[in-house]
Design an enzyme around this catalytic site. Structure first.
Site, PDB file in Angstrom:
ATOM      1  N   SER A  66     -10.149  -0.080   6.785  1.00 21.36           N
ATOM      2  CA  SER A  66      -9.747  -0.224   5.245  1.00 21.36           C
ATOM      3  C   SER A  66      -8.985  -1.436   4.963  1.00 21.36           C
ATOM      4  O   SER A  66      -8.811  -1.400   3.828  1.00 21.36           O
ATOM      5  CB  SER A  66      -8.667   0.938   5.623  1.00 21.36           C
ATOM      6  OG  SER A  66      -9.381   2.084   5.164  1.00 21.36           O
ATOM      7  N   SER A 111      -9.883   2.271   2.622  1.00 22.30           N
ATOM      8  CA  SER A 111      -9.028   2.804   1.765  1.00 22.30           C
ATOM      9  C   SER A 111      -7.958   1.826   1.206  1.00 22.30           C
ATOM     10  O   SER A 111      -7.214   2.402  -0.031  1.00 22.30           O
ATOM     11  CB  SER A 111      -8.182   3.711   2.682  1.00 22.30           C
ATOM     12  OG  SER A 111      -7.320   3.286   3.685  1.00 22.30           O
ATOM     13  N   LYS A 158       0.919  -1.240   0.077  1.00 18.70           N
ATOM     14  CA  LYS A 158      -0.008   0.106   0.131  1.00 18.70           C
ATOM     15  C   LYS A 158       0.786   1.133  -0.029  1.00 18.70           C
ATOM     16  O   LYS A 158       1.928   1.330   0.839  1.00 18.70           O
ATOM     17  CB  LYS A 158      -1.069   0.048   1.291  1.00 18.70           C
ATOM     18  CG  LYS A 158      -1.909   1.110   1.401  1.00 18.70           C
ATOM     19  CD  LYS A 158      -2.834   0.969   2.677  1.00 18.70           C
ATOM     20  CE  LYS A 158      -3.997   2.207   2.563  1.00 18.70           C
ATOM     21  NZ  LYS A 158      -4.912   2.201   3.824  1.00 18.70           N
TER      22      LYS A 158
END
Ligand code: GLN
Length: 495
Positions: free
Chosen positions: A188, A164, A79
């Site tokens: 998330s 997210s 990420k």
């Protein structure tokens, strides 16, 4: 489709050991898939050269009998919230344009130490604020799953992968990474996993170091693995976790071998079903999935108990005061001086203002304003202090519940993946995505999402298990029972 990209990490490790293929071959298969499916916008930055050289190094270690890492030779995505030395790290924001950290986050350093191979940096909502990946400066990542032809606009509608950690989820589901790191401040990891038919765990707060992860809400943020099986998450969490003296909130407790917890035996285990999660208007499909989960665990010998978590209804408002408050403070560092973007001004103040005005997106600005407001002198007691008190009560609900049960079963999300733009101009509708997940962050507990079925439109749905602090083992054990009972084998068409 490449056979290699359909292997779980556990199976790929066996294949590497048996010399059926090399890490370089595995990595090349992923690099080819990434290129083919660039349209998903899952990656912000691809690092093919780095991937190939890391894979070759892994193959050399294996040839010499030195492949001792838990993930030696396995290609994964990261990420874009994790700082990676010399590799662009944007947190999905314009304000971090061109930011190449001179240091490596502890979690990614641990993964490389265990031999994992980096494919690139994954798309995400800006500063991890969002539930759809639509707040990314780099444009939304798309869900590889599509609605069946006839349903609501049909297969033409692009769906969000959740957020997210949307790029992470899309990449794992579309076979563009064996697994990926995610972070979870309010859901998330779990919500995007539920939206994409993948598995992810938010560990107990303090289990993984936050050092070198771009901060959103420091008292809630936690890193975790996103993968295609419970076992893969267990392997990867072992590689990520551990005490780190550089993060004072990382906890110095032993990290058990999580794979050993996967016994399949949950006889006599007490599973709590919180009444308050049966929301008014809960979709019948989600309610049915939850009932299926209860039936599976009962059939495996668990005891089911109804429990109360009475302060659940305050969780979303509490989260949406505390998270923006911490974010407004954390994001003060983006001033045009130290990182990334700078828009010149006539004075220093003007430079700050112009840089932040241009560098932050709409959702980030909304949170900075809310956060600054609830922390301001006149409103601190009315909002922030009250939210902190509610947070303590929400945590106490769990402490009480865990006197009677060992694990709690809930749905992961109130709906399946929705369309791009369907919720983007209604922040409240967007915030409701986290209704089942934020409580867990507020209480600092571990939570796992496991794919449990498809809805009538052919989209994946997930079940969440919540555990006691530092008892990820029970989540993995029960999670694998859910996984086996659900027998979720569906793959998005075309991947
Ligand atoms: N969707 C939630 C938010 O927008 C949670 C995000 C997260 O866990 N990083 O704040």
């Amino acid at each position: 489709m490449s056979e290699l990209t359909h292997l779980t990490m556990a199976a790929a490790l066996e294949g590497l050991k048996a010399k059926k293929f090399s890490s370089r071959e595995l990595t090349d298969a992923y690099l080819a898939a990434m290129e083919k499916h660039r349209g998903l916008n899952a990656y912000i930055t691809e690092t093919p050269d780095k991937a190939r050289s890391m894979a070759e190094a892994a193959d050399q270690r294996r040839a010499k009998g030195e492949a001792n890492g838990l993930m030696d030779g396995l290609p994964i995505g990261i990420k874009d919230l994790f700082c990676t030395e010399g590799v662009l790290t944007t947190a999905g924001s314009h304000i971090l344009d061109g930011f190449k950290p001179t240091y490596e986050s502890t979690v990614t350093a641990n993964l490389w130490r265990h031999g994992a191979v980096m494919l690139g940096k994954l798309n995400m909502d800006e500063f991890a604020m969002g539930s759809s990946n639509e707040t990314s400066y780099h444009g939304p990542a798309t869900n590889p799953w599509k609605r069946r032809g006839s349903a609501q606009g049909g297969s033409d509608v692009k769906l969000v992968p959740g957020g997210s950690s949307g790029g992470s989820a899309a990449a794992v589901a579309a076979r563009l990474a064996m697994a990926a790191t995610g972070t979870d401040t309010g859901g998330s990891i779990r919500q995007p996993c539920a939206f994409t038919g993948t598995t992810g765990i938010k560990p107990t707060y303090g289990r993984c170091s936050r050092w070198g992860i771009v901060a959103f809400a420091s008292s809630l943020d936690q890193a975790g693995p996103m993968a295609r099986s419970v076992e893969d998450c267990a392997i990867m969490l072992n590689a990520m976790a551990g005490h780190d003296p550089k993060d004072s909130t990382s906890v110095d407790v032993a990290v058990p071998d999580f794979r050993k917890a996967l016994t399949g035996d949950i006889r006599g285990l007490k599973v709590g079903i919180p009444k308050e999660y049966r929301l008014d208007g809960l979709s019948p499909e989600i309610a049915k999935l939850w009932d299926d989960g209860v039936a599976w665990l009962k059939a495996a010998g668990a005891e089911i108990k109804e429990i109360n978590l009475p302060h659940t209804k305050y969780a979303l408002p509490t989260y949406y005061i505390i998270a923006p408050a911490e974010a407004s403070s954390n994001l003060a560092r983006y001033d045009g001086v130290r990182f990334g973007l700078r828009v010149p001004g006539k004075t220093l103040d003007e430079m700050y203002e112009l840089t932040r005005a241009a560098g932050f997106g709409k959702e980030v600005k909304r949170r900075v304003m809310i956060g600054t407001y609830v922390l301001s002198a006149g409103y601190y007691d009315a909002y922030y202090l009250k939210a902190q008190r509610l947070r303590a009560l929400i945590a106490r609900d769990f402490t009480e519940a865990f006197k009677d049960v060992d694990v709690i079963l809930t749905p992961s999300t109130p709906s399946a993946a929705f369309g791009v733009d369907e919720n983007s101009d209604d922040p409240i509708a967007m915030y409701l995505n986290d209704v089942f997940t934020v409580t867990v962050n507020l209480a600092g507990l571990p939570g796992i999402s496991v794919p449990a079925g498809l809805d009538s439109q052919g989209l994946p749905l997930g079940l969440q298990l919540i555990g006691r602090a530092f008892d990820e083992e029970t989540l993995f054990r029960v999670g694998q029972v859910v996984e086996k009972s659900a027998n979720f084998t569906a793959v998005p068409a075309g991947y």
